[in-house]
Motif scaffolding. Structure first.
Motif, mmCIF file in Angstrom:
data_model
loop_
_atom_site.group_PDB
_atom_site.id
_atom_site.type_symbol
_atom_site.label_atom_id
_atom_site.label_comp_id
_atom_site.label_asym_id
_atom_site.label_seq_id
_atom_site.Cartn_x
_atom_site.Cartn_y
_atom_site.Cartn_z
ATOM 1 N N LEU A 107 0.722 -1.254 0.181
ATOM 2 C CA LEU A 107 0.201 0.099 -0.015
ATOM 3 C C LEU A 107 0.969 1.288 0.198
ATOM 4 N N MET A 108 0.505 2.271 -0.668
ATOM 5 C CA MET A 108 1.134 3.522 -0.647
ATOM 6 C C MET A 108 0.054 4.627 -0.739
ATOM 7 N N ASN A 109 -0.052 5.493 -0.025
ATOM 8 C CA ASN A 109 -0.845 6.487 -0.107
ATOM 9 C C ASN A 109 -0.748 7.682 -1.209
ATOM 10 N N ARG A 110 -1.684 8.422 -1.495
ATOM 11 C CA ARG A 110 -1.503 9.187 -2.648
ATOM 12 C C ARG A 110 -0.348 10.406 -2.471
ATOM 13 N N PHE A 111 -0.262 10.835 -1.151
ATOM 14 C CA PHE A 111 0.814 11.854 -0.734
ATOM 15 C C PHE A 111 2.115 11.149 -1.032
ATOM 16 N N GLN A 112 2.326 10.232 -0.789
ATOM 17 C CA GLN A 112 3.648 9.536 -0.929
ATOM 18 C C GLN A 112 3.897 9.443 -2.573
#
Length: 180
Positions: free
Chosen positions: A147-152
């Motif tokens: 998982l990677m969030n949008r900010f990252q």
């Protein structure tokens, strides 16, 4: 047959006539319960469903639907998920070595509702994670992104979905961490 609340097991003989069924099949799972009786041929059931207008198909497609249902049934290896009378029903048919066809209907409505709720919860959680202006990620034991969030993704210049399954070095280059 035993009277099971969530499962039914009608059995058709090698000539495709209904020889055994339980009350839940007749009362809950059949779209034409008044037709369910020993000796009725399988083909008569979908034909009656079509005749009564219980299909979401134009009338000119009824015969093709009936032919397809009968052909799949006669193969004796059909598996499908159907929604009827407000319930989700898993249907599995198996041909026995003697040529009989056993049909198992299982009410999976609660499972479908749980799946829908889980999808809703995942979307909500994903929305919260993506709204946080900080790097949030999850990696597996091999340090690959799960998982990677949008900010990252914005910081690293990658679509978060494209990072899934990759290591940080694969995402930002071999020098990853050198400047930390």
């Amino acid at each position: 047959l035993m009277n099971v609340d969530r499962r039914t097991q009608p059995i058709f003989d090698p000539d495709d006539r209904l020889i055994l069924f339980n009350q839940p099949y007749k009362e809950r799972y059949s779209l034409v319960p008044d037709m369910v009786r020993p000796g009725i041929k399988y083909e008569e059931l979908p034909r009656e469903i079509a005749r009564r207008g219980l299909l979401n198909l134009p009338p000119d497609q009824h015969e093709a639907w009936i032919a397809e249902r009968v052909a799949l049934h006669r193969q004796g290896k059909r598996k499908l998920l159907d929604q009827r009378k407000g319930r989700w029903i898993a249907i599995e048919e198996s041909r026995t070595p003697s040529g009989h066809i056993v049909v198992i209907h299982t009410d999976v409505t609660e499972l479908k509702h749980s799946e829908r709720e889980a999808r809703r919860s995942r979307r909500m959680l994903r929305g919260v994670i993506d709204a946080v202006p900080a790097i949030i990620s999850v990696k597996d034991r091999a340090s690959r992104y799960v998982l990677m969030n949008r900010f990252q993704g914005e910081v690293y210049g990658i679509d978060p979905a494209a990072a899934i399954g990759k290591t940080s070095a694969e995402v930002v280059g071999a020098e990853y961490g050198g400047h930390s």
